[in-house]
Write an enzyme that holds these catalytic residues in place. Structure first.
Site, PDB file in Angstrom:
ATOM      1  N   SER A  71      22.995  -9.578   3.195  1.00 42.07           N
ATOM      2  CA  SER A  71      21.663  -9.615   2.607  1.00 42.07           C
ATOM      3  C   SER A  71      20.839 -10.694   3.290  1.00 42.07           C
ATOM      4  CB  SER A  71      21.745  -9.919   1.108  1.00 42.07           C
ATOM      5  OG  SER A  71      21.914 -11.308   0.877  1.00 42.07           O
ATOM      6  N   ASP A  72      19.514 -10.566   3.230  1.00 41.61           N
ATOM      7  CA  ASP A  72      18.664 -11.685   3.608  1.00 41.61           C
ATOM      8  C   ASP A  72      18.719 -12.717   2.477  1.00 41.61           C
ATOM      9  OD1 ASP A  72      16.867 -13.320   4.954  1.00 41.61           O
ATOM     10  OD2 ASP A  72      15.574 -11.660   5.532  1.00 41.61           O
ATOM     11  N   TRP A  73      18.142 -13.873   2.719  1.00 44.29           N
ATOM     12  CA  TRP A  73      18.235 -15.014   1.798  1.00 44.29           C
ATOM     13  C   TRP A  73      17.772 -14.620   0.393  1.00 44.29           C
ATOM     14  CZ3 TRP A  73      18.790 -20.528   3.209  1.00 44.29           C
ATOM     15  CH2 TRP A  73      18.626 -21.397   2.125  1.00 44.29           C
TER      16      TRP A  73
END
Length: 721
Positions: free
Chosen positions: A266-268
């Protein structure tokens, strides 16, 4: 460690240990980190325990050989099964030696150079202990209001795909296990992040699946075909579902259709962000959606850590999904050789030897020179050594030329424009004044600039955006230069001296007040560590500009998104039978961008002639040969980029007015001519039809050959059975 041994390792792990492999935390969480004492508050806020940290699978943003080795050694002592950490970081356009931002590298149209920038970035990062880089970003971009256009290579799916392959080759090499000077690449952001509505970061994306497959997916697929080890989910929605929880996108398309079996991260914070998106009532549901979609690593939120065990125990999630994710993470650790050598390429001595070495600096200088685009030149450039130059503007002596995603770079070690010019021609004929700051100015600054300019032969203006005005969360509604800089130009223009504008920015700008006021414009983007040296090389003719735009420059922000490969309408402007008013147009500005895709000037001129096509008919088996003669009609050696486009005149669905299909770079001496040949195949005519079938249409086509997407010669042919 073959898969059977990895399976034995997984069977030894408790469910809590397996879940923690899916957790990614920032470096300060870990023992051995030199900033560990700062993490107490974030630990409490996330609900992270020491047990979680001991079993965490990967680290974000930790770098530097000394600290990485300390953290890895402490982790291995504390981890029951001795499973090493993956060290990941944003090494986007250089580690310590910073290269031009990706949009600038795209303007080089040079795949070998792009690959080499990634090779050098990987070598420096690996020596500093990095295992995985969150790059390349291959999002197709059409809206310069979006700050992250600087991280892409432009608006064309074919060209973006070629750069995606080049960057992956550079980062990864051919054998990550044996070659410890390379790092694993993570292609991002899957998918279509570059189409955020209104050019606003993190915003909604809504498009048909056909458009998604036709324009936005090819570059991701190219990166994966090149062997990219990791994919990062996008923040945005895709067809109404956030990408991080989008099972159809991640599981059905990426995993099943494309066969990707690498790590999906996932992104942040993107897993937990499904709650404000409105498709998860809480962290438990967010964790459920992410694991069902096939997300292996959750970056910087603990939804898996807090809820995945409960979801498995109550039967909502099959434990096999957890085991699959852990297996993919462990496979990547095995591919990187971490089980045999947990420190991999980390070396304090090698780090000192490689970082900002003379070889790397020279490569950065060459890359910057090949990435700056000459947008205008009314016989002012190149400068002569004997001319008196007034170098004026907020970037005249600024090190803020590295651009976003250069977090390990040093502005103090960057070559400023003034320094680059003085190093090249000496200081005798160069005076400098700031003129104004980036967004503010004083009367004293202006007076100093006017005084310097009065005694000059040529004024060179170093103007632009400070680096925080683009990049992530750097969306802007007004994409002109700040007003104070436009006022500086107007004040200096009253002196009637030749003026050159050198622009530092991360996006195509609305250039009104610049392009119409000065005699020459050099688009430098954020050129990196050696930017000032490269710009001096170009200004004084030591290097001849050769870069070409990969993103259109709008006439006005009111046009955006504006891009070359757009569709026609039923009432196109300029149609022979169209009424003047009732066509698709603006009443106050042109439809066309100020500067088109593929555009760029040189210090010499090129003439195109004798464009021919081998036949007016193409068959499925018989390609066409397209030729054109290019002549250097100027007085110096130059590099020309010959571009080939096509148009399908009648498709099963509407087709773009032009599509880039090939290009060739040639170097010609003065008065030299060269015949450039392209082969066009039926395969290059294929596209996604309304039923998503990828095939070509029989019928009439146009081929276009020229120096940019606007200035072309048209050739006609028909595809027949």
């Amino acid at each position: 460690m073959p898969e059977q041994q990895l399976r034995i390792l997984i069977n030894q792990m408790s469910i809590e240990e397996k879940i923690s492999q899916l957790l990614q935390l920032a470096g300060p969480f870990f023992e051995g980190s030199e900033s560990q004492g700062e993490i107490t508050g974030p630990m409490e806020a996330l609900g992270i325990t020491d047990h979680s940290i001991r079993n965490t699978g990967s680290v974000l943003g930790l770098t530097g050989a000394k600290e990485v080795i300390q953290v890895q050694e402490a982790h291995l002592k504390n981890n029951r099964l001795g499973i090493p950490l993956l060290m990941m970081a944003d090494i986007v356009h250089g580690y310590k030696t910073i290269f031009p931002v990706p949009l600038a590298i795209g303007c080089s149209w040079d795949m070998d150079m792009a690959e080499n920038t990634a090779v050098i970035a990987a070598a420096e990062a690996s020596a500093a202990g990095v295992h995985v880089t969150f790059a390349p970003m291959v999002d197709l971009v059409r809206d310069p209001r979006w700050g992250r256009v600087m991280e892409s290579t432009g608006e064309d799916p074919f060209l973006n795909s070629e750069f995606a392959r080049a960057f992956v080759r550079g980062f990864q090499g051919s054998d990550l296990t044996q070659d410890r000077s390379r790092v694993a690449a993570c292609v991002k952001h899957f998918a279509a992040y570059g189409a955020s509505e209104g050019g606003r970061d993190y915003n909604t994306v809504d498009m048909s699946e056909r458009q998604l497959r036709e324009y936005y997916l090819p570059a991701y697929r190219a990166a994966l075909d090149e062997g990219c080890e990791m994919v990062m989910t996008a923040f945005n929605t895709v067809d109404g579902i956030p990408a991080t929880g989008n099972r159809r996108l991640m599981r059905d398309l990426l995993r099943d259709e494309w066969g990707f079996d690498g790590v999906l991260i996932s992104d942040w914070g993107a897993v937990k962000e499904m709650i404000p998106h409105g498709i998860a009532a809480g962290e438990a549901e967010a964790a459920y959606r992410a694991i069902q979609a096939g997300v292996d690593i959750e970056m910087m939120t603990p939804s898996y850590e807090h809820h995945l065990k409960g979801l498995i125990e109550n039967g909502q999630v099959d434990e096999s999904l957890l085991d699959e994710a852990v297996m993919r993470i462990l496979k990547l650790k095995h591919t990187l050789g971490l089980f045999d050598n947990p420190h991999r390429g980390a070396s304090i001595e090698l780090e000192q030897e490689l970082i900002l070495s003379e070889t790397h600096r020279q490569a950065a200088r060459d890359a910057a020179a090949k990435s700056c685009v000459l947008l205008k030149n009314d016989n002012v450039l190149p400068l002569k050594k004997e001319q008196k130059i007034a170098l004026i503007g907020p970037f005249a002596q600024s090190g803020d030329i590295l651009g976003p995603w250069s977090w390990m770079g040093s502005k103090e070690e960057a070559i400023q424009v003034y320094t680059g010019m003085v190093n090249l021609v000496g200081s005798t004929n160069i005076t400098t004044a700031q003129g104004c700051d980036i967004e503010t100015g004083t009367e004293a600054q202006l007076a100093e600039a006017l005084l310097a300019a009065q005694h000059s032969d040529v004024i060179v203006l170093a103007l632009g955006e400070h680096s925080e005005m683009s990049g992530e969360a750097g969306s802007l509604a007004d994409i002109r230069l700040p007003q104070i800089q436009l006022e500086l130009i107007a004040a200096l223009q009253s002196l009637n001296k030749p003026m050159v504008a050198v622009l530092f920015n991360g996006r195509p700008l609305d250039l009104h007040g610049v392009y119409d006021q000065v005699d020459a414009v050099l688009e430098a983007w954020y050129p990196g560590t050696e930017g000032g040296a490269a710009i001096a090389d170009l200004l004084y003719g030591r290097q001849n500009p050769s870069a070409r735009l990969t993103m259109s420059f709008p006439y006005s922000v009111g046009q955006v998104p504006v891009y070359y490969n757009h569709f026609n309408t039923g009432r196109p402007q300029g149609a022979p039978d169209a009424q003047v008013r009732y066509v698709s147009q603006y009443l106050d500005i042109p439809n066309e961008p100020l500067l088109p895709f593929g555009y760029g000037l040189s210090y010499t001129t090129f003439e195109y002639s004798e464009a021919t096509i081998s036949s007016t008919t193409m068959t499925l088996e018989q390609p066409l040969t397209i030729k054109v003669r290019v002549t250097n009609t100027g007085e110096c050696t130059g590099e020309e980029l010959v571009q080939l486009y096509i148009r399908d005149l009648v498709g099963e669905v509407v087709r773009p007015v032009k599509e880039l299909k090939s290009f060739r770079k040639i170097i010609l001496e003065p008065k030299e001519s060269q015949e450039v040949t392209f082969t066009l195949t039926e395969e290059q005519l294929r596209y996604h039809h309304s039923n998503l079938e990828f095939k070509s249409d029989f019928g009439d086509f146009h081929a276009y050959i020229g120096s940019n997407s606007r200035d072309v010669t048209e050739l006609k042919f028909t595809l027949t059975k």
